[in-house]
Design a protein around this motif. Sequence first.
Motif, short mmCIF file in Angstrom:
data_model
loop_
_atom_site.label_atom_id
_atom_site.label_comp_id
_atom_site.label_asym_id
_atom_site.label_seq_id
_atom_site.Cartn_x
_atom_site.Cartn_y
_atom_site.Cartn_z
N MET A 265 0.73 -1.29 0.08
CA MET A 265 -0.12 0.15 0.06
C MET A 265 0.91 1.23 0.04
O MET A 265 0.57 2.28 -0.87
CB MET A 265 -0.95 -0.01 1.10
N SER A 266 2.01 1.14 0.80
CA SER A 266 2.82 2.66 0.94
C SER A 266 3.55 2.59 -0.47
O SER A 266 3.86 3.66 -0.67
CB SER A 266 3.50 2.45 2.24
N GLY A 267 4.09 1.52 -0.81
CA GLY A 267 4.91 1.45 -1.80
C GLY A 267 4.29 1.72 -3.26
O GLY A 267 4.82 2.19 -4.27
N PHE A 268 3.02 1.48 -3.33
CA PHE A 268 2.39 1.51 -4.80
C PHE A 268 0.81 1.65 -4.66
O PHE A 268 0.60 2.87 -5.26
CB PHE A 268 2.15 0.14 -5.30
N GLY A 269 0.22 1.51 -3.61
CA GLY A 269 -1.27 1.69 -3.83
C GLY A 269 -1.56 3.28 -3.35
O GLY A 269 -2.40 3.76 -3.77
N THR A 270 -0.86 3.67 -2.43
CA THR A 270 -1.08 5.27 -1.81
C THR A 270 -0.02 5.91 -2.64
O THR A 270 0.26 7.36 -2.11
CB THR A 270 -1.31 5.62 -0.49
N ARG A 271 1.02 5.66 -3.31
CA ARG A 271 2.24 6.30 -3.88
C ARG A 271 1.76 7.35 -5.16
O ARG A 271 2.38 8.28 -4.78
CB ARG A 271 3.04 5.43 -4.34
N SER A 272 0.83 7.18 -5.49
CA SER A 272 0.42 8.27 -6.57
C SER A 272 -0.12 9.31 -5.90
O SER A 272 -0.69 9.47 -4.96
CB SER A 272 -0.52 7.50 -7.69
N LYS A 273 0.13 10.44 -6.63
CA LYS A 273 -0.79 11.82 -6.36
C LYS A 273 -1.92 12.04 -7.24
O LYS A 273 -2.42 13.21 -6.89
CB LYS A 273 0.29 12.78 -6.92
N TRP A 274 -2.21 11.15 -7.97
CA TRP A 274 -3.48 11.23 -8.75
C TRP A 274 -4.70 10.87 -8.07
O TRP A 274 -4.67 9.70 -7.64
CB TRP A 274 -3.29 10.75 -10.12
N TRP A 275 -5.94 11.42 -7.83
CA TRP A 275 -6.81 11.06 -7.19
C TRP A 275 -7.59 9.84 -7.81
O TRP A 275 -8.03 8.84 -7.37
CB TRP A 275 -8.10 12.22 -7.47
N SER A 276 -7.63 9.93 -9.32
CA SER A 276 -8.37 8.81 -9.98
C SER A 276 -7.64 7.29 -9.61
O SER A 276 -8.31 6.45 -9.64
CB SER A 276 -8.27 9.03 -11.59
N GLN A 277 -6.42 7.41 -9.37
CA GLN A 277 -5.61 6.23 -9.27
C GLN A 277 -5.91 5.64 -7.48
O GLN A 277 -6.23 4.73 -7.50
CB GLN A 277 -4.20 6.27 -9.51
N LYS A 278 -5.60 6.67 -6.78
CA LYS A 278 -5.62 6.40 -5.27
C LYS A 278 -7.17 6.24 -4.88
O LYS A 278 -7.33 5.05 -4.29
CB LYS A 278 -5.07 7.72 -4.59
N GLN A 279 -8.01 7.09 -5.37
CA GLN A 279 -9.48 6.82 -4.84
C GLN A 279 -10.20 5.84 -5.62
O GLN A 279 -10.97 4.72 -5.02
CB GLN A 279 -10.23 8.11 -5.12
N GLY A 280 -9.41 5.44 -7.03
CA GLY A 280 -10.11 4.40 -7.61
C GLY A 280 -9.63 3.11 -6.94
O GLY A 280 -10.53 2.07 -6.97
N LEU A 281 -8.25 2.80 -6.60
CA LEU A 281 -7.84 1.75 -6.02
C LEU A 281 -8.97 1.36 -4.55
O LEU A 281 -9.23 0.48 -4.35
CB LEU A 281 -6.41 1.67 -5.50
N ALA A 282 -9.00 2.57 -3.87
CA ALA A 282 -9.72 2.37 -2.62
C ALA A 282 -11.33 2.00 -2.79
O ALA A 282 -11.74 1.43 -2.26
CB ALA A 282 -9.88 3.79 -1.91
#
Length: 322
Positions: A265-282
């Motif tokens: 999660m820290s290395g990949f899941g929440t690494r991105s600064k882009w909302w669509s990637q982070k919130q999309g995964l969540a």
Amino acid sequence: MILAAAAAAALASACAPGPADKAWIHAATAAWRLQLRRLPELTPPADVTVILFDARCRLESRQALQRNTAARWTASRHDGQVLLADGTRIPATVTSFAGEGKQGGPTFVMALPSLWAAGKIPGGSLGLDRLTRAVLLHEASHVAQTALFERLSKLPKEEGLPEDFSDDSIQQQFEENVAFSASVEEETRLLFAAAAASDDKAARALAGQALAKMKARRARWFVGEDRRLGKAEDLFLSMEGAGQYVGYSWLIDPKGGALSTAEAMSGFGTRSKWWSQKQGLALILAVERLELAGWREQVWKTPHLIGVELLEAAVARSRNAS
């Protein structure tokens, strides 16, 4: 002239990536095949052109993303500009993307790790080798989202959006709006918390709170001409969230990246600064946690429900099952 042509042909055929990049290609395609076995809904088209490149060589394969076919690669030198399947060229710099393809069919294009290292792209806690494999899994998975691509291609005409509207456009428009940004951050936090909840009731409550906040944010700011942004946000949450899921779930697979959920999660899941990637995964992880039947078909095959609609269905199913 004949000698010169023969020498050029020999030079091209001799072009090959370095040992580290070769090993990475083998490991990355093995990771992809593992995810194809784990996620049967993830079915790439039969005609995907894969193009990988380093500082001097271009590699192409039509089999690299197929389920049960050994990849065959052709190699040639490039001059700093990499030829794509549709005849256009791009600079040989760090990039990774998939395209639905009009001319030349669907494609996946990625710079090899040696270029990422030369560009001083940090691998973070995962290391560059593992990070780039997860990136490949994310981007390559988009080639299986044909139905979502078709819906995205219609957005500009149907919703009056610019032709260059992308998964980052909403963030670029609203990220300086403090209240909007704060809501996205809190929604995302609640979704990740729902995904991690050990108790079904808590997972449902947290996901429900996130859903309410997402709807409230849209009701407040997606008004007037911006009302059209809701459908776009939903499409990109499904697309980017599913891509992140493919990379993240490989990282935590004992047969894959073999990392803990916290490390992945820290290395990949929440690494991105882009909302669509982070919130999309969540959102995708919350939907999975709420055990919505058929959610994988929704993001890779028949996307009747997207984004908030998918989350709403998952919350409703959980309530009815309690």
